[in-house]
Design an enzyme around this catalytic site. Structure first.
Site, PDB file in Angstrom:
ATOM      1  N   THR A 120     -10.390   5.355  -2.436  1.00 23.06           N
ATOM      2  CA  THR A 120     -11.825   5.310  -2.686  1.00 23.06           C
ATOM      3  C   THR A 120     -12.600   4.741  -1.493  1.00 23.06           C
ATOM      4  OG1 THR A 120     -11.346   5.017  -5.018  1.00 23.06           O
ATOM      5  CG2 THR A 120     -13.538   4.394  -4.300  1.00 23.06           C
ATOM      6  N   HIS A 125     -25.779  -1.682  -1.311  1.00 22.08           N
ATOM      7  CA  HIS A 125     -26.849  -1.620  -2.313  1.00 22.08           C
ATOM      8  C   HIS A 125     -27.619  -2.929  -2.414  1.00 22.08           C
ATOM      9  CE1 HIS A 125     -25.737   2.320  -3.929  1.00 22.08           C
ATOM     10  NE2 HIS A 125     -24.482   1.967  -3.706  1.00 22.08           N
ATOM     11  N   VAL A 184       4.285   0.820  -5.604  1.00 23.52           N
ATOM     12  CA  VAL A 184       4.769   0.037  -6.746  1.00 23.52           C
ATOM     13  C   VAL A 184       5.022   0.996  -7.903  1.00 23.52           C
ATOM     14  CG1 VAL A 184       4.218  -1.803  -8.382  1.00 23.52           C
ATOM     15  CG2 VAL A 184       3.508  -2.004  -5.983  1.00 23.52           C
ATOM     16  N   GLU A 188     -16.033   0.455  -8.930  1.00 22.56           N
ATOM     17  CA  GLU A 188     -16.764   1.629  -8.464  1.00 22.56           C
ATOM     18  C   GLU A 188     -18.064   1.121  -7.825  1.00 22.56           C
ATOM     19  OE1 GLU A 188     -18.190   4.093 -11.691  1.00 22.56           O
ATOM     20  OE2 GLU A 188     -18.130   2.416 -13.062  1.00 22.56           O
ATOM     21  N   SER A 189     -18.996   1.998  -7.544  1.00 24.44           N
ATOM     22  CA  SER A 189     -20.255   1.555  -6.962  1.00 24.44           C
ATOM     23  C   SER A 189     -20.841   0.430  -7.804  1.00 24.44           C
ATOM     24  CB  SER A 189     -21.233   2.726  -6.904  1.00 24.44           C
ATOM     25  OG  SER A 189     -22.438   2.321  -6.339  1.00 24.44           O
ATOM     26  N   CYS A 248     -17.092  15.250  21.442  1.00 24.51           N
ATOM     27  CA  CYS A 248     -18.274  15.193  20.571  1.00 24.51           C
ATOM     28  C   CYS A 248     -18.753  13.753  20.401  1.00 24.51           C
ATOM     29  CB  CYS A 248     -17.961  15.784  19.211  1.00 24.51           C
ATOM     30  SG  CYS A 248     -17.391  17.489  19.273  1.00 24.51           S
ATOM     31  N   CYS A 262     -12.260  12.745  22.968  1.00 20.68           N
ATOM     32  CA  CYS A 262     -13.104  13.398  21.960  1.00 20.68           C
ATOM     33  C   CYS A 262     -14.482  13.598  22.575  1.00 20.68           C
ATOM     34  CB  CYS A 262     -13.202  12.541  20.703  1.00 20.68           C
ATOM     35  SG  CYS A 262     -14.523  13.039  19.582  1.00 20.68           S
ATOM     36  N   GLU A 285       0.858  -1.189   0.000  1.00 18.47           N
ATOM     37  CA  GLU A 285       0.000   0.000   0.000  1.00 18.47           C
ATOM     38  C   GLU A 285       0.889   1.233   0.000  1.00 18.47           C
ATOM     39  OE1 GLU A 285      -3.347   0.929  -0.094  1.00 18.47           O
ATOM     40  OE2 GLU A 285      -2.391   2.906  -0.035  1.00 18.47           O
TER      41      GLU A 285
END
Lengths: 431, 480
Positions: B42, B51, B174, B338-339, B403, B401, B33
């Protein structure tokens, strides 16, 4: 939980509001007071405000933030008022059981006779403005940068652009300059500054830092660390004007774009909030819609000067003390409350809100300060007060601006003269 | 030089799902990576939607992966201890004349094998979701639609793969891939790696690596999506995921609760040249704000706490490419994801592992660990247990944190666990510290302190997201 504590008054927050409220409550005869503070020390945001200008009203001398806080912390110690540090309040129930947590005691509950909300505020983040661009390191809210510099000794960056001319932004322009950074420009979306006039003079003008009114950041460049931003002029509706873009290389963008009272706990317990201030709706006693729950300082509405926070908080402390005493003496405070009708305070032209929002003539002190902010800059105008449509006072002002909190004074005597009064309207009128 | 049997390029959800599925077998796997952490491309910037599967063309690999991924997600989420909710989805149709398109979607869903699809009339939709636009005419309801936390899914897949022996190399980009007699040599900025098999799960860069080894070129376009995220106080605005009927570019703008209770609006669909162009634009954000009104009303836009953009890896034929290359044996593409890529990732991982099992004759491990325990969240414990936990480890009594109410204990866990967090963003994606309404204003100095202490580094070397993203420039007056 096996060990439930109790206190006559639990104060949520040990900043300037909480401290002043505690001192006043104690001086008004309440001994069992507990302050719960989430940070490592008392004093709240004052501890990072190392500039001077505090205390001119309260102590008639000019102090730094930590010095101002120290005066109150000294009184807390002298008066033997209990407090817990590093303690986060997790929840407050409607019947005033406060659940809190810290490292040593774990989760614990405190049953409170009265609660004073004094949690202060937080800064609006970049996201709230929808500023487009990348999201690299180097973008800080001004207060975060102030903490890093003033309390921890670290410089967040070397070439700085500041968006927003609120007081923290102005103060940080000077501070970053003094610590060795180059502040290139302060940009302000509105055609006027959101900060105090004296800060513009002392923090920008004195250091030759330009203030660009009616400008905003329209792009942020830099994938890892900030490399620069693009400023553009905006039109009357705050929309960027094409062709006015100007690129500034910088490694740091500070945002001073507004403060939001931190009322998640209040909302959680059912306290009604005013959408304009984002703070609780309160009556003349600074009491919320929940009996025995009071609010003061920046959690109620954002102030410019800590002196006024202290004054307001002292009133809340005194009123909470009276509430506790009354609750101990009489079982039926609700009946007492119902017998006194409240007068509504409403806002007219130019006025955004008032604190308080209702006043009860019988219960009020001889003098009642009503604080408010205006929605725009008005020159040579009057601040006028109407009782049920009849103007009862007006005061000439050379200028009023959103960046400076205004106030009017009402007297008990005035209100007593209008026994059937329903509404007090505050407005700005042209001279 | 380092040798593995399989090298996976990219530690996004696809790469990590492949690594996890492969870690069921006796095989030496390494994930390379370029960023400092998993989930940096992404996978970190998308809708977080699972979905139902009515969008992809009948018979397509996309449809197949979507359905299988959706079906697998529930068990996977349970095994990996990550938040997943089947909140259902609605595709809003605003006029009678668009009804054929809605029916087409329904028919396609049925043909794809989506269960429980229904077309609801206006009143039924409004009864279900009172904040749907008043202009709603009808809607396609898919009860199998869901929401998942994309960060936790990605991180959990990686952690579980690691627990089962997969290795991870971060900060390893890479640069070149050479064909060997047997397998491939990968030249990286951290030295040379060799493997018999390579899985190309490089997201928007998958075409670059594919084209290094194959004569049949592919083209991946970065298709940017801008989003706005609203505070949790707005998280109940809708319960289901609300889509508009799909147009030419993507699925229009959706409104959905997130797995953690925020409200998400977006995305746009803008094809761009720059594969690093994750910047939002004025036009993009304006488009989100404008279009979102097409399917929901009364949105509390003052509650926006952040905006961001993600890049979809769009393949020009609009299809997932998950196969061994004919002209490059041993090189397996996982491209054009992608989606519905997030939804599909469990199935994508399964498919890749299946291809390699066949090709390499892999055998299953006996000691595969299928479960992974997430970071302990004290807020989920009953009060008594929480009190006991703090007694044992006081760091769980220290809120960092405010919040999101995240304790020091959780942040330490996020840093110390395998493949632990090294940066503010790493901590944020694992714990949510800094993800709340103040957007790290209060907690970032504290989290930086903890990172510096735990990694034993100078606080000035703490980064937002690795590389050159240092948060501090120096100390006061250091250059005066």
């Amino acid at each position: 939980m096996n060990n439930q504590l109790s206190a006559d008054i639990v104060i949520i927050g040990g900043g300037p509001a909480g401290l002043a409220a505690a001192v006043a409550a104690k001086k008004n005869g309440i001994d069992r007071i507990l302050i719960l503070e989430r940070d490592r020390e008392l004093g709240g945001i004052l501890n990072q405000c190392i500039h001077n200008g505090f205390g001119l009203h309260t102590f008639k001398e000019e102090l730094t933030g930590p010095e101002y806080a120290a005066r109150f912390i000294g009184q807390i110690l002298e008066l033997n008022i209990a407090y817990k540090l590093n303690t986060m309040v997790m929840d407050i129930s409607r019947d005033k059981v406060v659940t809190a947590m810290n490292r040593e005691e774990g989760l614990f509950e405190v049953r409170a006779g009265a609660v004073i909300l004094a949690m202060g505020c937080r800064e609006r983040p970049r996201g709230a403005l929808n500023i487009p661009g990348f999201r690299p390191a180097g973008i800080f809210s001004a207060g975060t940068a102030q903490r890093l510099v003033n309390m921890e000794g670290y410089l967040p960056g070397r070439e700085v652009v500041i968006l927003g001319s609120g007081d923290i932004g102005l103060i940080m322009a000077r501070r970053m300059t003094l610590e060795g950074a180059k502040v290139k420009v302060v940009a302000e979306l509105m055609p006027y500054s959101g900060g105090l006039k004296r800060n513009i003079v002392q923090c920008l003008d004195d250091y030759g830092i330009p203030l660009k009114l009616s400008h905003t950041v329209v792009d942020i460049k830099g994938k890892e660390r900030l490399e620069g931003i693009t400023l553009a002029e905006v039109d009357g509706r705050g929309k960027p004007i094409p062709g006015t873009e100007e690129f500034y290389s910088c490694d740091t963008l500070l945002l001073s774009v507004g403060l939001i009272p931190e009322n998640e706990l209040s909302a959680g317990m059912g306290v009604e909030l005013n959408p304009v201030t984002s703070g609780p709706r309160v009556n003349e006693s600074l009491e919320t819609n929940i009996e025995g729950v009071f609010a003061c300082g920046n959690v109620l509405h954002v102030h410019d000067l800590v002196d006024f926070v202290s004054e307001e908080a002292a009133a809340a402390g005194k009123n909470a003390a009276a509430y506790v005493r009354a609750a101990k003496e009489t079982a039926g405070r609700a009946a007492e409350r119902a017998s006194f009708p409240a007068v509504r305070l409403t806002v007219g032209t130019g006025v955004r809100y008032t604190v308080p929002e209702t006043i009860c003539a019988e219960r009020m002190d001889e003098h009642q300060t009503v604080r408010f902010r205006v929605g725009g800059v008005y020159k040579n105008c009057y601040v006028s007060v109407y009782f049920d449509g009849e103007r009862i006072s007006r005061r000439k002002k050379a200028v009023v601006a959103p960046g400076e909190m205004e106030e009017i004074m009402l007297t008990k005597k005035q209100l007593m003269e209008y026994p059937d009064l329903k509404e007090i309207n505050v407005r700005i009128e042209e001279a | 030089m380092q040798e593995y049997e399989v090298i996976i390029i990219g530690a996004g959800v696809s790469g990590c799902a492949a690594a996890r599925e492969l870690s069921r077998y006796d095989v030496k796997v390494c994930v390379l990576e370029k960023e400092e952490d998993v989930c940096c491309g992404t996978s970190k910037a998308n809708s977080g939607i699972v979905h139902a599967g009515y969008d992809a063309p009948v018979g397509s690999l996309k449809a197949q992966m979507n359905l299988r991924g959706n079906e697998m997600m529930e068990k996977l989420a349970e095994e990996l201890d990550i938040p997943f909710v089947r909140n259902g989805s609605l595709v809003v149709c605003r006029s009678e004349e668009d009804m054929p398109k809605l029916r087409e979607l329904y028919d396609r869903g049925i043909a794809n094998g989506v269960k429980g699809l229904q077309i609801l009339g206006r009143e039924e939709v409004l009864a279900k979701e009172p904040n749907v636009t008043e202009e709603v005419y009808a809607a396609l309801y898919a009860p199998t639609g869901g929401i998942v936390c994309p960060f936790e899914l990605n991180i959990a897949l990686a952690e579980n793969a690691y627990a089962n022996g997969a290795e991870f190399r971060f900060g390893t980009e890479v640069q070149e891939i050479r064909r060997l007699e047997e397998g491939y040599e990968l030249v990286t900025d951290q030295g040379i790696f060799r493997a018999g098999f390579v899985v190309n799960a490089a997201g928007v860069y998958a075409d670059r690596f594919h084209n290094m080894v194959s004569g049949r070129k592919i083209e991946i376009t970065a298709r940017r999506g801008d989003y706005c995220l609203l505070d949790k106080s707005a998280g109940n605005h809708v319960k289901s995921t609300i889509f508009t009927l799909p147009g030419k570019f993507g699925k229009g703008v959706l409104v959905a609760p997130t797995a953690h209770g925020n409200l998400i609006l977006g995305p746009t669909a803008i094809d761009i040249e720059d594969k690093e162009g994750t910047n939002t634009t004025r036009e993009g954000l304006d488009q989100v704000l404008e279009r979102v009104g097409m399917n929901a009303k009364n949105l509390p836009m003052r509650q926006v706490i952040t905006s961001f953009a993600g890049l979809r890896a769009h393949e020009k034929n609009d299809e997932f490419v998950i196969e061994e290359l004919e002209d490059a044996p041993g090189f397996i593409d996982c491209a054009g994801i992608e989606s519905p890529g997030l939804t599909s990732c469990p199935a994508v991982g399964e498919r890749i592992a299946g291809i390699l099992r066949e090709r390499m004759g892999l055998t299953e491990k006996k000691d595969f660990i299928s479960v992974r325990k997430g970071i302990l969240k004290p807020v989920t414990l009953p009060k008594e247990e929480r009190a006991r936990l703090i007694k044992e480890n006081p760091a769980y009594g220290n809120i960092i944190c405010r919040c999101e109410m995240i304790t020091e204990g959780e942040i330490i866990d996020a840093i110390r666990r395998p493949l632990g967090a090294r940066s503010l963003d790493g901590v944020k994606r694992r714990t949510r510290a800094g993800m709340g309404r103040c957007q790290a204003g209060f907690c970032s100095p504290r989290v930086m302190e903890i990172l510096a202490r735990e990694w034993d580094i100078d606080i000035r070397d703490v980064t937002k997201s690795g590389g050159a993203s240092k948060v501090l420039a120096g100390t006061n007056k250091d250059i005066l």
